[in-house]
Design a protein around this motif. Sequence first.
Motif, PDB file in Angstrom:
ATOM      1  N   ALA A  36      31.138  23.305  23.957  1.00 17.89           N
ATOM      2  CA  ALA A  36      31.308  23.554  22.521  1.00 17.89           C
ATOM      3  C   ALA A  36      30.922  24.970  22.118  1.00 17.89           C
ATOM      4  O   ALA A  36      31.280  25.418  21.020  1.00 17.89           O
ATOM      5  CB  ALA A  36      30.488  22.548  21.722  1.00 17.89           C
ATOM      6  N   LEU A  37      30.206  25.704  22.975  1.00 14.78           N
ATOM      7  CA  LEU A  37      29.750  27.040  22.618  1.00 14.78           C
ATOM      8  C   LEU A  37      30.815  28.118  22.785  1.00 14.78           C
ATOM      9  O   LEU A  37      30.587  29.260  22.408  1.00 14.78           O
ATOM     10  CB  LEU A  37      28.514  27.411  23.447  1.00 14.78           C
ATOM     11  CG  LEU A  37      27.217  26.692  23.032  1.00 14.78           C
ATOM     12  CD1 LEU A  37      26.114  26.991  24.026  1.00 14.78           C
ATOM     13  CD2 LEU A  37      26.809  27.080  21.624  1.00 14.78           C
ATOM     14  N   HIS A  38      31.964  27.774  23.359  1.00 15.78           N
ATOM     15  CA  HIS A  38      33.070  28.742  23.426  1.00 15.78           C
ATOM     16  C   HIS A  38      33.921  28.547  22.175  1.00 15.78           C
ATOM     17  O   HIS A  38      34.537  27.492  21.995  1.00 15.78           O
ATOM     18  CB  HIS A  38      33.903  28.499  24.678  1.00 15.78           C
ATOM     19  CG  HIS A  38      34.868  29.595  24.985  1.00 15.78           C
ATOM     20  ND1 HIS A  38      35.856  30.006  24.098  1.00 15.78           N
ATOM     21  CD2 HIS A  38      35.013  30.386  26.090  1.00 15.78           C
ATOM     22  CE1 HIS A  38      36.554  30.987  24.635  1.00 15.78           C
ATOM     23  NE2 HIS A  38      36.056  31.247  25.834  1.00 15.78           N
ATOM     24  N   THR A 185      29.841  19.233  16.415  1.00 21.98           N
ATOM     25  CA  THR A 185      29.950  18.494  17.671  1.00 21.98           C
ATOM     26  C   THR A 185      28.572  18.137  18.220  1.00 21.98           C
ATOM     27  O   THR A 185      28.359  17.012  18.701  1.00 21.98           O
ATOM     28  CB  THR A 185      30.738  19.319  18.699  1.00 21.98           C
ATOM     29  OG1 THR A 185      32.077  19.476  18.245  1.00 21.98           O
ATOM     30  CG2 THR A 185      30.741  18.643  20.069  1.00 21.98           C
ATOM     31  N   ALA A 186      27.631  19.073  18.157  1.00 18.38           N
ATOM     32  CA  ALA A 186      26.284  18.791  18.646  1.00 18.38           C
ATOM     33  C   ALA A 186      25.653  17.646  17.863  1.00 18.38           C
ATOM     34  O   ALA A 186      25.040  16.733  18.439  1.00 18.38           O
ATOM     35  CB  ALA A 186      25.418  20.042  18.560  1.00 18.38           C
ATOM     36  N   ARG A 187      25.794  17.682  16.527  1.00 14.68           N
ATOM     37  CA  ARG A 187      25.249  16.590  15.713  1.00 14.68           C
ATOM     38  C   ARG A 187      25.939  15.269  16.055  1.00 14.68           C
ATOM     39  O   ARG A 187      25.306  14.210  16.115  1.00 14.68           O
ATOM     40  CB  ARG A 187      25.424  16.903  14.222  1.00 14.68           C
ATOM     41  CG  ARG A 187      24.500  17.991  13.705  1.00 14.68           C
ATOM     42  CD  ARG A 187      24.477  18.000  12.186  1.00 14.68           C
ATOM     43  NE  ARG A 187      25.782  18.307  11.619  1.00 14.68           N
ATOM     44  CZ  ARG A 187      26.201  19.525  11.325  1.00 14.68           C
ATOM     45  NH1 ARG A 187      25.407  20.571  11.544  1.00 14.68           N
ATOM     46  NH2 ARG A 187      27.400  19.709  10.785  1.00 14.68           N
ATOM     47  N   SER A 215      19.962  15.342  27.580  1.00 14.32           N
ATOM     48  CA  SER A 215      21.096  16.124  28.091  1.00 14.32           C
ATOM     49  C   SER A 215      21.093  17.524  27.497  1.00 14.32           C
ATOM     50  O   SER A 215      21.337  18.512  28.200  1.00 14.32           O
ATOM     51  CB  SER A 215      22.414  15.424  27.754  1.00 14.32           C
ATOM     52  OG  SER A 215      22.480  14.164  28.372  1.00 14.32           O
ATOM     53  N   TYR A 216      20.822  17.611  26.194  1.00 18.43           N
ATOM     54  CA  TYR A 216      20.734  18.925  25.540  1.00 18.43           C
ATOM     55  C   TYR A 216      19.612  19.757  26.166  1.00 18.43           C
ATOM     56  O   TYR A 216      19.778  20.956  26.420  1.00 18.43           O
ATOM     57  CB  TYR A 216      20.500  18.747  24.043  1.00 18.43           C
ATOM     58  CG  TYR A 216      20.312  20.052  23.316  1.00 18.43           C
ATOM     59  CD1 TYR A 216      21.403  20.768  22.828  1.00 18.43           C
ATOM     60  CD2 TYR A 216      19.035  20.593  23.135  1.00 18.43           C
ATOM     61  CE1 TYR A 216      21.222  21.980  22.184  1.00 18.43           C
ATOM     62  CE2 TYR A 216      18.857  21.803  22.497  1.00 18.43           C
ATOM     63  CZ  TYR A 216      19.954  22.494  22.020  1.00 18.43           C
ATOM     64  OH  TYR A 216      19.771  23.706  21.395  1.00 18.43           O
ATOM     65  N   GLY A 226      21.875  29.773  22.182  1.00 15.83           N
ATOM     66  CA  GLY A 226      23.135  29.855  21.458  1.00 15.83           C
ATOM     67  C   GLY A 226      23.185  28.900  20.287  1.00 15.83           C
ATOM     68  O   GLY A 226      23.754  29.215  19.236  1.00 15.83           O
ATOM     69  N   TYR A 227      22.584  27.726  20.450  1.00 14.82           N
ATOM     70  CA  TYR A 227      22.514  26.755  19.358  1.00 14.82           C
ATOM     71  C   TYR A 227      21.382  27.061  18.384  1.00 14.82           C
ATOM     72  O   TYR A 227      21.298  26.453  17.319  1.00 14.82           O
ATOM     73  CB  TYR A 227      22.308  25.347  19.919  1.00 14.82           C
ATOM     74  CG  TYR A 227      23.580  24.676  20.383  1.00 14.82           C
ATOM     75  CD1 TYR A 227      24.527  24.224  19.463  1.00 14.82           C
ATOM     76  CD2 TYR A 227      23.835  24.477  21.738  1.00 14.82           C
ATOM     77  CE1 TYR A 227      25.689  23.600  19.879  1.00 14.82           C
ATOM     78  CE2 TYR A 227      24.998  23.846  22.163  1.00 14.82           C
ATOM     79  CZ  TYR A 227      25.918  23.413  21.224  1.00 14.82           C
ATOM     80  OH  TYR A 227      27.076  22.794  21.633  1.00 14.82           O
TER      81      TYR A 227
END
Length: 278
Positions: A36-38, A185-187, A215-216, A226-227
Amino acid sequence: MGAEETGLFGPDSVTWRVHSDPVLFLGGLRALFLQALHPLAMAGVAQHSQFQADPWGRLIRTAEYVGTVTYGSLSQAQAIGAVVRRAHRGLTGVEPETGQSYRVTDPELLLWVHNCEVDSFLDTARRSGMRLRPDEADAYLAEQVRAARLVGVPEAMVPDSVAALADYFARMRPVIRCTAAARRTARFLLFPPMPTPVQLFTPARPAWAALAALSYSLLPDWARRGYGLTGLPGTELTATALARSLRLVLMALPTSLRQGPHYRAAQARIASVCDRTA
């Protein structure tokens, strides 16, 4: 025994060993956080997938794909790879925060998704206690070049060793960015929708949140930065210890519960061939 029966990798491969480990699902969730970071890859998911509308269906389909590519016969793996290529064909869009256009079939974006996946599977397996020598870790990544080719990534682009994969992520760090879509997406991964009875009368909600948070925490430090959530000092050591503990618990389960259906089907297929040729 021919390549059709053994599939892309075969029972003696490092891939079978890594992908049959019961903590693989932690690696799968880690891969989703990382992918998701791209910004462009995330835009493609947000704009063209059913992840938000049908999260559990999407996760099941992803697991089906990985299982078939890993353990299916050669023709089964090639067929499901063709399905993915057809689904991606012609899909384009614009990343809303930068205005940059993209094609879902861009080999660079497909490579990002592939590398996030294999890095997550390998790193999670090793940190949770699977004993892999350095040459076995390199062999795993070399084997996974075949999986990348299956979705349209040229072989020459794909890292085939731990060192090459580390170099790739070092080059990609200036590219990563936590967009609004990545935060959603992370949430979503941490707190996915669940039926009300499941939330109220089962421990599914806190159990899922704990596994997703683990996992995170298994992400590399640069990805957590990045998050904007690096965690407390010692986060990586704590995540490694928890992953090891979880693997010990899962490894104590009966084999019938630890082995997935694709793995069992592959074992039965190969045993049948061996019986016919004996």
